[in-house]
Write a protein that holds these residues in place. Sequence first.
Motif, PDB file in Angstrom:
ATOM      1  N   ASN A   1      -4.730 -10.896   9.739  1.00  0.00           N
ATOM      2  CA  ASN A   1      -4.075 -10.151   8.654  1.00  0.00           C
ATOM      3  C   ASN A   1      -2.573  -9.971   8.903  1.00  0.00           C
ATOM      4  OD1 ASN A   1      -4.301  -8.293  10.779  1.00  0.00           O
ATOM      5  ND2 ASN A   1      -4.485  -6.567   9.362  1.00  0.00           N
TER       6      ASN A   1
ATOM      7  N   ASN B   1      -3.559  -4.917   4.808  1.00  0.00           N
ATOM      8  CA  ASN B   1      -4.881  -4.294   4.879  1.00  0.00           C
ATOM      9  C   ASN B   1      -5.925  -5.255   4.302  1.00  0.00           C
ATOM     10  OD1 ASN B   1      -4.722  -4.049   2.059  1.00  0.00           O
ATOM     11  ND2 ASN B   1      -4.325  -1.858   2.095  1.00  0.00           N
ATOM     12  N   ASP B   2      -7.183  -4.811   4.259  1.00  0.00           N
ATOM     13  CA  ASP B   2      -8.277  -5.666   3.779  1.00  0.00           C
ATOM     14  C   ASP B   2      -8.152  -6.011   2.298  1.00  0.00           C
ATOM     15  OD1 ASP B   2      -9.387  -5.692   6.300  1.00  0.00           O
ATOM     16  OD2 ASP B   2     -10.810  -4.084   5.882  1.00  0.00           O
ATOM     17  N   SER B   3      -7.360  -5.241   1.562  1.00  0.00           N
ATOM     18  CA  SER B   3      -7.147  -5.512   0.135  1.00  0.00           C
ATOM     19  C   SER B   3      -5.986  -6.461  -0.109  1.00  0.00           C
ATOM     20  CB  SER B   3      -6.885  -4.198  -0.609  1.00  0.00           C
ATOM     21  OG  SER B   3      -7.965  -3.319  -0.450  1.00  0.00           O
TER      22      SER B   3
ATOM     23  N   ASP C   1       0.848  -1.185   0.000  1.00  0.00           N
ATOM     24  CA  ASP C   1       0.000   0.000   0.000  1.00  0.00           C
ATOM     25  C   ASP C   1       0.889   1.243   0.000  1.00  0.00           C
ATOM     26  OD1 ASP C   1      -2.961   0.837   0.526  1.00  0.00           O
ATOM     27  OD2 ASP C   1      -1.759   2.093   1.880  1.00  0.00           O
TER      28      ASP C   1
ATOM     29  N   LYS D   1      -2.859  -5.804   0.699  1.00  0.00           N
ATOM     30  CA  LYS D   1      -1.619  -5.039   0.463  1.00  0.00           C
ATOM     31  C   LYS D   1      -0.873  -4.874   1.789  1.00  0.00           C
ATOM     32  CE  LYS D   1      -2.405  -3.878  -3.901  1.00  0.00           C
ATOM     33  NZ  LYS D   1      -1.530  -4.197  -5.001  1.00  0.00           N
TER      34      LYS D   1
END
Length: 172
Positions: A107, A148-150, A55, A152
């Motif tokens: 995560n 992160n949630d994506s 990110d 990245k």
Amino acid sequence: MYSKSKITIFTLFMTVFYSSTFAQMGTQNAITDIVRQFHVNFSNNEVEKNGLLVDDSLVVNVNGGAGNRTNGATFKGRDEFVKWLKTFKSTFPDSKIIDENIVVSGNKAAIRYIFTGIHSGTLPSANGPIQPTGRKVIMYAAEFFTFNDSGKLIYLETLTNDLDMITQLTSK
């Protein structure tokens, strides 16, 4: 013996439980794959590809971060991260990373790995630059990743045994 409603409730519970478990396993496998990909890219001299896995807000702390004046450093953002990797790779152009253990929880991931490489470029150090020695270095290290949630990378803590590496390069 068992009512239809109890069987229906049990079936629903098992469906939700297994769906959740398999979804979590899928996430853990995905994070494991991403962590491994960072090291594959590094080993294959494709560190630019690691920039695609992070990110823009990435923060990297090496050996405690910039507050650790002996051998710590902090890098912020994709460009600084890739520049750091390229600089380190230029010091050990043939370097490889061998993953040993990866643990994933939610995560976050932790990895223990072995770094190997021939010292072919100038290595910055607290006591001044170390000129190329042509010596092979074997260094054990650990990293801690947060995604992160994506998917990245947003935070990386890298812990290396720099004293051992410098000893390998400078001992008679």
